[in-house]
Enzyme design. Sequence first.
Site, PDB file in Angstrom:
ATOM      1  N   LEU A  65       0.859  -1.197   0.000  1.00  0.00           N
ATOM      2  CA  LEU A  65       0.000   0.000   0.000  1.00  0.00           C
ATOM      3  C   LEU A  65       0.889   1.238   0.000  1.00  0.00           C
ATOM      4  CD1 LEU A  65      -2.886   0.849   2.477  1.00  0.00           C
ATOM      5  CD2 LEU A  65      -0.714   2.061   2.694  1.00  0.00           C
ATOM      6  N   ASN A  66       0.508   2.272  -0.775  1.00  0.00           N
ATOM      7  CA  ASN A  66       1.118   3.586  -0.517  1.00  0.00           C
ATOM      8  C   ASN A  66       0.064   4.663  -0.382  1.00  0.00           C
ATOM      9  OD1 ASN A  66       1.731   2.899  -3.503  1.00  0.00           O
ATOM     10  ND2 ASN A  66       2.322   5.008  -3.578  1.00  0.00           N
ATOM     11  N   ASP A  67       0.054   5.693  -1.204  1.00  0.00           N
ATOM     12  CA  ASP A  67      -0.727   6.897  -0.894  1.00  0.00           C
ATOM     13  C   ASP A  67      -2.223   6.686  -0.638  1.00  0.00           C
ATOM     14  OD1 ASP A  67       1.670   7.603  -2.046  1.00  0.00           O
ATOM     15  OD2 ASP A  67       0.814   8.835  -3.625  1.00  0.00           O
TER      16      ASP A  67
ATOM     17  N   GLN B  67      -3.372   3.490  -3.029  1.00  0.00           N
ATOM     18  CA  GLN B  67      -2.448   2.938  -4.014  1.00  0.00           C
ATOM     19  C   GLN B  67      -2.113   1.526  -3.546  1.00  0.00           C
ATOM     20  OE1 GLN B  67      -0.533   4.811  -6.936  1.00  0.00           O
ATOM     21  NE2 GLN B  67      -2.719   5.127  -6.746  1.00  0.00           N
TER      22      GLN B  67
ATOM     23  N   SER C 258      -1.981   8.305  -8.145  1.00  0.00           N
ATOM     24  CA  SER C 258      -2.766   8.983  -7.115  1.00  0.00           C
ATOM     25  C   SER C 258      -3.721  10.034  -7.660  1.00  0.00           C
ATOM     26  CB  SER C 258      -1.831   9.624  -6.096  1.00  0.00           C
ATOM     27  OG  SER C 258      -1.284   8.615  -5.293  1.00  0.00           O
TER      28      SER C 258
ATOM     29  N   ASP D 195      -0.941  13.634  -9.682  1.00  0.00           N
ATOM     30  CA  ASP D 195      -1.653  13.673  -8.404  1.00  0.00           C
ATOM     31  C   ASP D 195      -2.666  14.817  -8.307  1.00  0.00           C
ATOM     32  OD1 ASP D 195       0.158  11.619  -7.925  1.00  0.00           O
ATOM     33  OD2 ASP D 195       1.519  12.874  -6.755  1.00  0.00           O
TER      34      ASP D 195
HETATM   35  C1  FRU Z   1       3.739   9.407  -4.035  1.00  0.00           C
HETATM   36  C2  FRU Z   1       3.607   8.876  -5.466  1.00  0.00           C
HETATM   37  C3  FRU Z   1       2.690   9.744  -6.305  1.00  0.00           C
HETATM   38  C4  FRU Z   1       2.212   8.788  -7.354  1.00  0.00           C
HETATM   39  C5  FRU Z   1       2.059   7.518  -6.570  1.00  0.00           C
HETATM   40  C6  FRU Z   1       2.321   6.252  -7.326  1.00  0.00           C
HETATM   41  O1  FRU Z   1       4.094   8.416  -3.129  1.00  0.00           O
HETATM   42  O2  FRU Z   1       4.874   8.746  -6.050  1.00  0.00           O
HETATM   43  O3  FRU Z   1       3.318  10.898  -6.819  1.00  0.00           O
HETATM   44  O4  FRU Z   1       1.018   9.194  -7.959  1.00  0.00           O
HETATM   45  O5  FRU Z   1       2.959   7.609  -5.482  1.00  0.00           O
HETATM   46  O6  FRU Z   1       2.051   5.132  -6.533  1.00  0.00           O
END
Ligand code: FRU
Length: 470
Positions: free
Chosen positions: A38-40, A56, A100, A170
């Site tokens: 998981l990220n954003d 994400q 994102s 984003d």
């Molecule tokens: C930030 C980022 C965003 C991008 C997303 C991809 O962590 O790099 O700029 O949209 O993660 O996962």
Amino acid sequence: MSTLAKDLSKLITQEEERAGLQTRFRQKFHLMPPVGWLNDPNGLCQFQGVYHAYFQYSPLNPGGGVKVWGHYTGTNMIDWEYQGVVLYPDQPFDCSGVYSGSALTEDGKMYIYYTGNVKLEDREDYDYINSGREANTVLVTSSDGQHFSRKKLLMTNADYPSDLTLHVRDPKVWKEQGTYYMLQGARTKEDIGQALIFESADLTEWKFRSRVETEKPFGYMWECPDYFETDGVRIFSASVQGLEGEEWEDRNVYQSGYFEVDGEILGEYGLSEYRLWDYGFDYYAPQSFETEDGRRIQIGWMGMPDCEEYTNRTTADGWQHCFTIPREVYAKDGAVCQRPVRELDARKQSVRSAHDRIEAEGYAAYDLIISDIKDSRFRAVLGEELVLEYRDGRFEMRFTDQDQASVSGGRGLRYAAMENVEHVRILADVSSVEVFVNDGRYVFTTRYYPERERICVQAEGAAIQLFEIG
Ligand code: FRU
């Protein structure tokens, strides 16, 4: 649904069902991926009373791979229910990842704007900055947050200013006096980070309008920009890459922070100095939204990209990363502060009150509140290796052992200079700690991997309350 999305959906569901993630570092009240990476936080909103948190998500690869959007819903921002994947990279304009983006809700409809990431096939003459990639702005709509319309490609790199590299992404959308505005993060050809503002009268046709820039170059890329006002303070937030030297030396590889905006972000404005949202090890790409009762809530990714010294010990268990607790952003005496959402209180049970010191064992998830701290006398040790301490004019978060197999996962020291410490709130959940200092004027967030659940606080003269979180 496209044929690719159908097959991906099947594969992902199988992976999620197979996961059986009852592993030791799973948390009790933080939002985590069902499996994988998981990220954003994306598309955060309260829609028809329900909170939506998209994220994400790389379900097939705990080390991070192609990104889809996962979806959680809930009614209190603490208990989340997983709803599955809602957006797949199944179009030519988003085939390397659904990156994102944000949500705007209006008249019973949810509008999601995101970046369709395209990475062209490996070629030696591509640098993936000025060549070899595309960043497309895409819109989907929904009337329930779960089923989405066909994707509509709104803008490509050709629609962004020509002095930019291909790094533009984003979208964060808001409405002001009948007009819609969209922020996007960008990197110029001179490697300067900035944000772009687009405007629209109808949510579909967008045109470039202006930029958010600092007077002097500040990093080479701004990701996940955000703009909002809380308690009369105007805040422009950005996750900045490329800050180096001097004050950035002892900090994370990338930063997440904000500028206070003096004037009009859409017109004449000045930006304050940049202040970090969080001084700990794991905090990036926060996004905010407004609740129906008017609170400004921000959620961050409790992680850090490109952090080589760190081994996240959950990866071996098939998953990685989580969100921070949703935090209310507010201003107190003109200072921007954060606190865990008040909905958390319903999950808390008072365990013990003490003065001067406390020692406890066996609590994996807890809220520890230390108030009326005298003469900044404060020191805590959690899980035997994570030290929180005020000394020499700064508040420190440090691990006593930096071995990657230890509680630290390989991390050392973070700190913030401050005049004094009066109040500390420690919110711990199995493998994460969020520390709110002086009513959340400073926050320190980290993952940790304790072998023994021990709490030890020394703060002579202070009042201490320990709550367990069920
Ligand atoms: C930030 C980022 C965003 C991008 C997303 C991809 O962590 O790099 O700029 O949209 O993660 O996962």
